[in-house]
Design an enzyme around this catalytic site. Structure first.
Site, PDB file in Angstrom:
ATOM      1  CG  HIS A   1      -5.349  -1.642  -2.344  1.00 39.81           C
ATOM      2  ND1 HIS A   1      -6.591  -1.177  -1.980  1.00 39.81           N
ATOM      3  CD2 HIS A   1      -5.408  -2.992  -2.164  1.00 39.81           C
ATOM      4  CE1 HIS A   1      -7.348  -2.192  -1.582  1.00 39.81           C
ATOM      5  NE2 HIS A   1      -6.654  -3.299  -1.696  1.00 39.81           N
TER       6      HIS A   1
ATOM      7  CG  ASP B   1      -8.644   1.461  -2.014  1.00 34.39           C
ATOM      8  OD1 ASP B   1      -7.931   1.070  -1.068  1.00 34.39           O
ATOM      9  OD2 ASP B   1      -8.282   1.393  -3.196  1.00 34.39           O
ATOM     10  CG  HIS B   2      -8.431  -2.143   3.090  1.00 33.04           C
ATOM     11  ND1 HIS B   2      -8.381  -2.858   1.915  1.00 33.04           N
ATOM     12  CD2 HIS B   2      -7.304  -2.481   3.779  1.00 33.04           C
ATOM     13  CE1 HIS B   2      -7.278  -3.596   1.915  1.00 33.04           C
ATOM     14  NE2 HIS B   2      -6.611  -3.396   3.020  1.00 33.04           N
TER      15      HIS B   2
HETATM   16  C1  BG6 Z   1      -7.179  -6.704  -0.526  1.00 36.42           C
HETATM   17  C2  BG6 Z   1      -6.834  -7.796  -1.503  1.00 36.42           C
HETATM   18  O1  BG6 Z   1      -7.817  -5.650  -1.188  1.00 36.42           O
HETATM   19  O2  BG6 Z   1      -5.985  -6.231   0.094  1.00 36.42           O
HETATM   20  C3  BG6 Z   1      -6.095  -8.916  -0.803  1.00 36.42           C
HETATM   21  O3  BG6 Z   1      -8.021  -8.302  -2.095  1.00 36.42           O
HETATM   22  C4  BG6 Z   1      -4.901  -8.380  -0.050  1.00 36.42           C
HETATM   23  O4  BG6 Z   1      -5.679  -9.897  -1.745  1.00 36.42           O
HETATM   24  C5  BG6 Z   1      -5.288  -7.207   0.842  1.00 36.42           C
HETATM   25  O5  BG6 Z   1      -4.373  -9.435   0.738  1.00 36.42           O
HETATM   26  C6  BG6 Z   1      -4.059  -6.559   1.442  1.00 36.42           C
HETATM   27  O6  BG6 Z   1      -4.434  -5.613   2.399  1.00 36.42           O
HETATM   28  P1  BG6 Z   1      -3.480  -5.219   3.595  1.00 36.42           P
HETATM   29  O7  BG6 Z   1      -4.242  -4.162   4.345  1.00 36.42           O
HETATM   30  O8  BG6 Z   1      -3.252  -6.464   4.405  1.00 36.42           O
HETATM   31  O9  BG6 Z   1      -2.209  -4.726   2.983  1.00 36.42           O
END
Ligand code: BG6
Length: 497
Positions: A241, A178-179
């Site tokens: 997230h 989960d980044h």
């Molecule tokens: C991803 C989603 O997990 O997270 C995307 O699939 C979204 O739709 C992205 O744009 C948002 O990540 P960040 O790091 O740009 O807030």
């Protein structure tokens, strides 16, 4: 933390966007910092027929912004190899094994292997089975599997996927990305909570009035219309997230920062979320929205690969309640959406107001306001705390101020990227910032019920203009409880960031 860990990375989906945008640059950063050095190799694999040389050119292209020494780049890319591969064909795994063993010898990799599945989940089970059957999962080094979301589209499909993976990998070998868990300020939530007496002692329903979490994006669905239309914001952002952030805010202090201890507490936190089951509970507590056009942008329904009659939500606002001793009665308001006014992720922890306000509230410009601790996740990274103080001069009029610690541009630029941190954690065998199966399971339990009501008894989708902060019903959700979204205009002075 170990440096220069030996490992063979096998990347499935090596020709894809994720690998190009995130994985290769992250590996290059780790290489530049010496975390991987001589003893690593990468096998890229996908259907396309590429040569090693072509693959290495692609690598060079993906890291071009990070290169300051051509010789360093040449050394880095010489560790990359490519095999064209059909994931369903057993013969391909024989070839993969042969190359893996050669590289193992050539680079002294100690049979350590990381398999990265940067591709659609429907192939995960087959790849796992094939890796096992063909002896690619080693017993005398480590073998770890990294996978990307989506991990299922509901509890049933996630369970099935997990069972497929469990045929070949143990839970402690699986690293689910989960980044958000790789972001500096998400990792900092625990540091701020558990190392500051002034926060941890107030971190409960006696002192906290509500918590607001905003993950707003300005982009639309871009070229992912097909995926997004099947998925929607609830599954795309909230199931993973948003709930991960909530788990970190809600959890009890873990016994240690080990992966087992932290994830045990997060699982308990996710289990304590109140699951809304009835139509009334879901309709009252969750709002779904969809963006319409504006002068600058098309409506969601006009996006490529989106069903023109789709009622997929591009925005969600919700009130989440936590049924445990610490949090009973404190609402957690969340909102996330595409095509909103700002690209911003932040958490406001709003404390209760003083029980008796001695300071004037009439005929004055500013009054004493409740304290708010803001955790700025992006693009600002840091903390700020809203406090009240007396306006300089005569009288007792108030002035609201913000004390803050915001990372300056240089520190931000030099701090590791989410994927870089997570890859290094995986190399080190540290699963803390990856989601455990039981976290995924609990998250789907919560999300599935909302989805079920929306699918079976759909409430109207609330439209919002592209470039706004979402539909008016999102504001009403808080107004009903006597609150409002704390809109966020504060920025540190230019010279401070
Ligand atoms: C991803 C989603 O997990 O997270 C995307 O699939 C979204 O739709 C992205 O744009 C948002 O990540 P960040 O790091 O740009 O807030």
């Amino acid at each position: 933390m170990n440096t220069d860990i030996s490992a063979l990375f096998t990347i499935f989906g090596a020709t894809g966007d994720l690998a190009h945008r995130k994985l290769y640059p992250s590996l290059f950063r780790l290489f530049k910092k010496g975390f991987i050095n001589e003893n690593f190799a990468v096998i890229g694999t996908a259907r396309r027929e590429w040569s090693d040389d072509y693959f290495r050119d692609v690598i060079a292209d993906s890291v071009k912004d990070l290169v300051d020494d051509q010789e360093e780049l040449d050394r880095f890319k010489s560790h990359f190899y490519y095999i064209s591969h059909n994931v369903n064909d057993a013969a391909n795994y024989v070839e993969l094994k042969k190359l893996s063993e050669q590289l193992d010898d050539k680079y002294s990799l100690n049979h350590n292997r990381i398999f990265y599945l940067a591709m659609a989940p429907e192939f995960f089970g087959t790849i796992g089975d094939m890796l096992k059957q063909n002896g690619l999962i080693t017993q005398d080094g480590f073998s770890r599997l990294i996978i990307e979301k989506p991990f299922g589209s509901d509890l049933a499909s996630a369970t099935e996927l997990n069972e497929q993976l469990a045929r070949s990998f143990r839970e402690d070998q699986i690293y689910r990305i989960d980044h958000y868990l790789g972001k500096e300020m998400v990792q900092n939530i625990s540091a701020v909570r558990f190392s500051n007496m002034i926060f941890e002692s107030l971190w409960n329903n006696k002192y906290i009035e509500n918590i607001q979490i905003t993950l707003s994006e300005t982009v639309g669905v871009e070229d992912r219309g097909g995926y997004y239309d099947r998925t929607g914001a609830l599954r795309d952002m909230v199931q993973n997230h948003v709930l991960q952030i909530i788990a970190l805010l809600v959890m009890e202090p873990p016994m240690s920062l080990s992966g087992t201890d932290v994830r045990t507490e997060k699982i308990k936190a996710l289990r304590s979320l109140r699951v809304y089951k009835t139509k009334k509970e879901v309709w009252d507590n969750f709002i779904r929205g969809q963006y319409t056009h504006s002068a600058a942008h098309e409506a969601y329904l006009q996006e490529p690969n989106v069903n023109p009659e789709s009622d997929t939500e591009t925005f969600v606002a919700g009130k989440i309640q936590v049924d445990n001793f610490r949090w009973a009665g404190v609402p957690f308001y969340i909102r996330t959406g595409k095509r909103m006014a700002q690209k911003e992720t932040y958490i406001h922890v709003q404390f209760k107001h003083v029980s008796m306000n001695l300071f004037p509230s009439e005929d004055v410009e500013e009054v004493a306001e409740p304290n708010i601790l803001t955790i700025h996740i992006s693009p600002l990274e840091g903390f700020s705390l809203r406090l009240n103080t007396k306006r300089v001069g005569q009288g007792t009029e108030m002035k609201n101020i913000r004390m803050h610690q915001i990372l300056d541009k240089e520190t931000q630029a030099n701090s590791p990227e989410a994927y870089e941190r997570l890859l290094l954690d995986c190399l080190n065998g540290d699963p803390t910032n990856f989601t455990h199966w039981h976290e995924v399971e609990q998250s789907w339990r919560f999300i599935d019920q909302i989805r079920k009501v929306w699918d079976e008894q759909p409430d109207p989708i609330r439209l919002y203009e592209s470039g706004s902060m979402g539909p008016k019903e999102s504001y009403e959700l808080l107004e009903r409880d006597g609150y409002r979204w704390t809109e966020f205009n504060w920025k540190p002075k230019k010279e401070e960031i």
